[in-house]
Write a protein that holds these residues in place. Sequence first.
Motif, PDB file in Angstrom:
ATOM      1  N   LEU A  66      58.452 -22.332  54.161  1.00 15.89           N
ATOM      2  CA  LEU A  66      59.319 -22.410  55.560  1.00 15.89           C
ATOM      3  C   LEU A  66      58.459 -22.562  56.827  1.00 15.89           C
ATOM      4  O   LEU A  66      59.110 -22.688  57.817  1.00 15.89           O
ATOM      5  N   LEU A  67      57.351 -22.607  56.641  1.00 15.06           N
ATOM      6  CA  LEU A  67      56.355 -22.653  57.926  1.00 15.06           C
ATOM      7  C   LEU A  67      56.347 -24.336  58.006  1.00 15.06           C
ATOM      8  O   LEU A  67      55.905 -24.560  59.064  1.00 15.06           O
ATOM      9  N   PHE A  68      56.660 -25.141  57.142  1.00  8.19           N
ATOM     10  CA  PHE A  68      56.150 -26.674  57.377  1.00  8.19           C
ATOM     11  C   PHE A  68      57.119 -27.112  58.452  1.00  8.19           C
ATOM     12  O   PHE A  68      56.507 -27.822  59.372  1.00  8.19           O
ATOM     13  N   GLY A  69      58.479 -26.660  58.639  1.00 15.81           N
ATOM     14  CA  GLY A  69      59.272 -27.311  59.611  1.00 15.81           C
ATOM     15  C   GLY A  69      58.818 -26.898  61.034  1.00 15.81           C
ATOM     16  O   GLY A  69      58.647 -27.556  61.746  1.00 15.81           O
ATOM     17  N   PRO A  70      58.559 -25.483  60.945  1.00 13.86           N
ATOM     18  CA  PRO A  70      58.285 -24.971  62.235  1.00 13.86           C
ATOM     19  C   PRO A  70      56.623 -25.706  62.601  1.00 13.86           C
ATOM     20  O   PRO A  70      56.353 -25.912  64.080  1.00 13.86           O
ATOM     21  N   LEU A  71      55.768 -25.688  61.701  1.00 15.17           N
ATOM     22  CA  LEU A  71      54.416 -26.169  62.065  1.00 15.17           C
ATOM     23  C   LEU A  71      54.560 -27.748  62.542  1.00 15.17           C
ATOM     24  O   LEU A  71      53.791 -28.127  63.300  1.00 15.17           O
TER      25      LEU A  71
END
Length: 267
Positions: A66-71
């Motif tokens: 779920l960090l892929f999008g924000p990063l």
Amino acid sequence: MDKTVAIIGLVQALFGITIFIAKRPRHLSFVFLTIWLAVIAVFLGASLLPFQVTDYFKPGIFPFLLLFGPLLYLYVNSLSVENFRLKPFMLLHLIPLVAVGIHRPIVSPVSIGGSTNPAESAMFFYNKIYYLLIVLSLLTYWIFSVKLILSHRKNIPNHFSNYTSKNSLSWLISVLTLFLILFVIDFWMSFITTVLGFEIGRFSFLSLNLTIFTFIMIFFGINQSVIYKTPRVVKDEPENPENHEARNSRSLLNEKQMEELTNAVFQ
């Protein structure tokens, strides 16, 4: 085959982390790339373990995707927004990760990659939600990131004399589009097979996708220069009386020279 690809991706990610930590001059975009590669390294490393991570770490590794999008979004911001700075409200991007990380231990999670079992049907129901959240997160942040890049490209003539591959970020749109397509296809196939229980022939290329993506991002990340450089602030120095007098004398001399020239012309 999958383990070989995962090992290659893990080594690449660790190598990239070392590069961007040591890269100079420092820039915020390198920080986001470093964290991104660290998430990939943890995910690939966990896939090589001989046991399920949830046996020892209840939230598991899966929520970190779920960090892929924000990063992605923050990385694009750091390149395309002039004087970009991290702000406290940006921590809101971590809400899905924190929510899933807290929820999974409460419901006694089963492995995302495990086989379906009627006795665990309620637990697999939550896996469906996790899959859906990750796909929606990637799609949403991809749309926001592309819109940000397109908006940045419209402003290029206001800051630069021409378009280049580095200031237009054309490579980033192409790479992210390819990554999104492969990532979503793989996750939907996993969703159909693992969560819904439909047996269909498929090749799981998530590790391959992450390995290729890691290589491309390291290559372009190293070559991508900072677009908007922060201007250096020159502090005012205390006035030196001797310098002040010297400037005044030069100014006075210039005035006298101008007067002499004027008289010589009109005589």
